[in-house]
Motif scaffolding. Structure first.
Motif, PDB file in Angstrom:
ATOM      1  N   ASN A  81      88.301  49.174  71.009  1.00 37.23           N
ATOM      2  CA  ASN A  81      87.672  48.487  72.137  1.00 37.23           C
ATOM      3  C   ASN A  81      88.343  47.151  72.424  1.00 37.23           C
ATOM      4  O   ASN A  81      88.510  46.755  73.583  1.00 37.23           O
ATOM      5  N   HIS A 116      88.357  48.800  79.905  1.00 37.66           N
ATOM      6  CA  HIS A 116      86.921  49.073  79.902  1.00 37.66           C
ATOM      7  C   HIS A 116      86.099  47.949  80.518  1.00 37.66           C
ATOM      8  O   HIS A 116      84.959  48.158  80.931  1.00 37.66           O
ATOM      9  N   VAL A 141      82.260  48.321  81.916  1.00 36.13           N
ATOM     10  CA  VAL A 141      81.203  48.051  80.953  1.00 36.13           C
ATOM     11  C   VAL A 141      80.580  46.672  81.163  1.00 36.13           C
ATOM     12  O   VAL A 141      79.387  46.479  80.920  1.00 36.13           O
ATOM     13  N   HIS A 142      81.358  45.686  81.650  1.00 36.50           N
ATOM     14  CA  HIS A 142      80.924  44.288  81.646  1.00 36.50           C
ATOM     15  C   HIS A 142      80.836  43.681  83.046  1.00 36.50           C
ATOM     16  O   HIS A 142      81.235  42.528  83.263  1.00 36.50           O
ATOM     17  N   GLU A 185      76.756  45.117  75.040  1.00 39.35           N
ATOM     18  CA  GLU A 185      77.159  46.268  75.849  1.00 39.35           C
ATOM     19  C   GLU A 185      78.213  47.091  75.111  1.00 39.35           C
ATOM     20  O   GLU A 185      78.170  48.335  75.118  1.00 39.35           O
ATOM     21  N   ASP A 186      79.163  46.414  74.467  1.00 44.15           N
ATOM     22  CA  ASP A 186      80.142  47.130  73.636  1.00 44.15           C
ATOM     23  C   ASP A 186      79.453  47.848  72.481  1.00 44.15           C
ATOM     24  O   ASP A 186      79.761  49.004  72.180  1.00 44.15           O
ATOM     25  N   GLU A 207      76.430  48.963  72.273  1.00 45.24           N
ATOM     26  CA  GLU A 207      75.666  50.125  72.731  1.00 45.24           C
ATOM     27  C   GLU A 207      76.569  51.319  72.983  1.00 45.24           C
ATOM     28  O   GLU A 207      76.283  52.439  72.529  1.00 45.24           O
ATOM     29  N   ILE A 208      77.671  51.108  73.686  1.00 40.01           N
ATOM     30  CA  ILE A 208      78.509  52.256  74.015  1.00 40.01           C
ATOM     31  C   ILE A 208      79.239  52.780  72.783  1.00 40.01           C
ATOM     32  O   ILE A 208      79.393  53.992  72.607  1.00 40.01           O
ATOM     33  N   LEU A 209      79.665  51.891  71.879  1.00 42.56           N
ATOM     34  CA  LEU A 209      80.339  52.353  70.661  1.00 42.56           C
ATOM     35  C   LEU A 209      79.386  53.145  69.769  1.00 42.56           C
ATOM     36  O   LEU A 209      79.773  54.161  69.178  1.00 42.56           O
ATOM     37  N   GLU A 210      78.136  52.698  69.663  1.00 40.07           N
ATOM     38  CA  GLU A 210      77.185  53.427  68.831  1.00 40.07           C
ATOM     39  C   GLU A 210      76.787  54.755  69.468  1.00 40.07           C
ATOM     40  O   GLU A 210      76.576  55.746  68.748  1.00 40.07           O
ATOM     41  N   ARG A 211      76.712  54.792  70.785  1.00 37.46           N
ATOM     42  CA  ARG A 211      76.423  56.068  71.439  1.00 37.46           C
ATOM     43  C   ARG A 211      77.578  57.050  71.249  1.00 37.46           C
ATOM     44  O   ARG A 211      77.362  58.247  71.018  1.00 37.46           O
ATOM     45  N   ILE A 212      78.803  56.541  71.358  1.00 37.17           N
ATOM     46  CA  ILE A 212      79.966  57.402  71.109  1.00 37.17           C
ATOM     47  C   ILE A 212      79.919  57.943  69.683  1.00 37.17           C
ATOM     48  O   ILE A 212      80.184  59.131  69.440  1.00 37.17           O
TER      49      ILE A 212
END
Length: 347
Positions: free
Chosen positions: A155, A161, A165-166, A297-298, A300-305
């Motif tokens: 990331n 991104h 994302v931001h 925000e990073d 959240e998306i990294l943990e969802r991935i």
């Protein structure tokens, strides 16, 4: 554990402000450590397991600069050697726990988990602007992210991104079609792009008082395995002809110092260094509020991935042009780790 991380390297362990005379437990590279300050203020880190019954030493008590195990009273000095066994005057030579070299720099405690003989303090990362006149440093948080540290490093090698994302803080649509450039070194990756004559991003819209369009930049500087520093800023459109003159605009270094906790968890210790509002504590807090939004925000998306990866272990992914830097980042780490393994084998 198969964590891909060099051992002969300085890693951020925690903020200096967190370590006192109270015993504290910290985990890095899958190792549990007990960390505390000596009566003279020196930071000490020992393996957090008494060699008798493996009771955590962090459950014990400080006796001067030594730790007394809370189970049977074995006591260990700052170097890890046992100095007392209650009721037993003879102390076996193997009654000791590993200790680790530590240094304090940039508000953080850095640990060397590898060969102590190789622990050169000059190898700890240094940002030249930190502490220099004309710049202000503000410590941030320690953000726990439930993913492997290399996924966070991906990331932080990826300006693309930001445009998606931001959007409320660090990006806007003006950068979507701007390609990224990159260069590679033996231990690092540099990725950058300029967005010319475009609206300012929300963050610099707050602090820059820009009356029109700006030229803005992102330089993502990754140094293996755990350092990522993002140099970003803005200036009035056309005001900076030479990219090396970025200091003439509003400029921030967002520093990310990553602690690999284990295979599935990392901690992002972040701070920022800026060249404006140098003595304004309110700006510190306002900027940190913005950064917390962006970095969460990073997270959240990294943990969802990570959840999707765990649910689809055989899923295939595709490569895009923007993946060149993250791929090279991983190859650099793999090469360093392989070099360490080869050195151990030959020894």
């Amino acid at each position: 554990m198969n964590l891909l991380a060099p051992r002969n390297n300085w890693y951020p362990l925690t903020w200096s402000r967190n370590i006192t005379r109270k015993l504290a437990r910290h985990r890095i590279l899958g190792m549990d450590l007990v960390v505390y300050r000596s009566e003279g203020g020196e930071v000490i880190a020992l393996d957090d397991a008494c060699p008798h019954r493996l009771a955590p030493l962090s459950m014990g008590k400080l006796r001067g600069d030594a730790i007394e195990c809370g189970y049977h009273g074995m006591t260990f000095g700052p170097d890890g050697r046992c100095i007392r066994i209650p009721g037993q005057p003879m102390i076996p030579p193997n009654a000791r726990v590993p200790s680790y070299p530590l240094r304090e720099k940039m508000g953080l405690i850095w640990i060397w988990p590898g060969d102590p003989a190789l622990a050169d303090p000059s190898l700890i990362y240094n940002l030249p602007q930190f502490g220099e006149a004309g710049w202000h440093a503000a410590e941030g948080d320690a953000l726990r992210i439930e993913t492997n540290y290399l996924n966070l490093a991906d990331n932080l090698c990826d300006p693309a991104h930001v445009s998606f994302v931001h959007l409320s803080t660090l990006g806007n649509a003006a950068s979507e079609e701007i390609p990224v450039e990159h260069s590679f070194g033996d231990r690092g990756v540099l990725v950058w792009r300029w967005i010319r004559n475009a609206p300012p991003i929300p963050l610099f819209g707050k602090y820059g008082n820009f009356s029109g369009h700006v030229d803005r930049w992102h330089y993502y500087d990754y140094i293996a395995p755990c350092i990522a520093v993002i140099d970003f800023g803005s200036a009035d459109a056309g005001a900076i002809a030479d990219p090396e003159d970025r200091g003439r605009g509003l400029r921030i270094f967002a520093c990310h110092f990553i602690t690999p906790v284990d295979d599935n968890v990392c901690i992002d210790h972040w701070l920022h260094v800026r060249n404006f509002a140098l003595d304004d504590a309110d700006v510190d807090q306002r900027l940190h509020a913005d950064f917390r939004i962006a970095f969460n925000e990073d997270k959240e998306i990294l943990e969802r991935i990570e959840e999707v990866v765990q649910a689809r272990p055989n899923a295939k992914t595709i490569r895009l042009a923007i993946d060149a830097a993250p791929q090279r980042m991983r190859r650099i780490v793999e090469r360093i780790v392989a070099g360490e393994a080869e050195a151990r084998a030959s020894a």
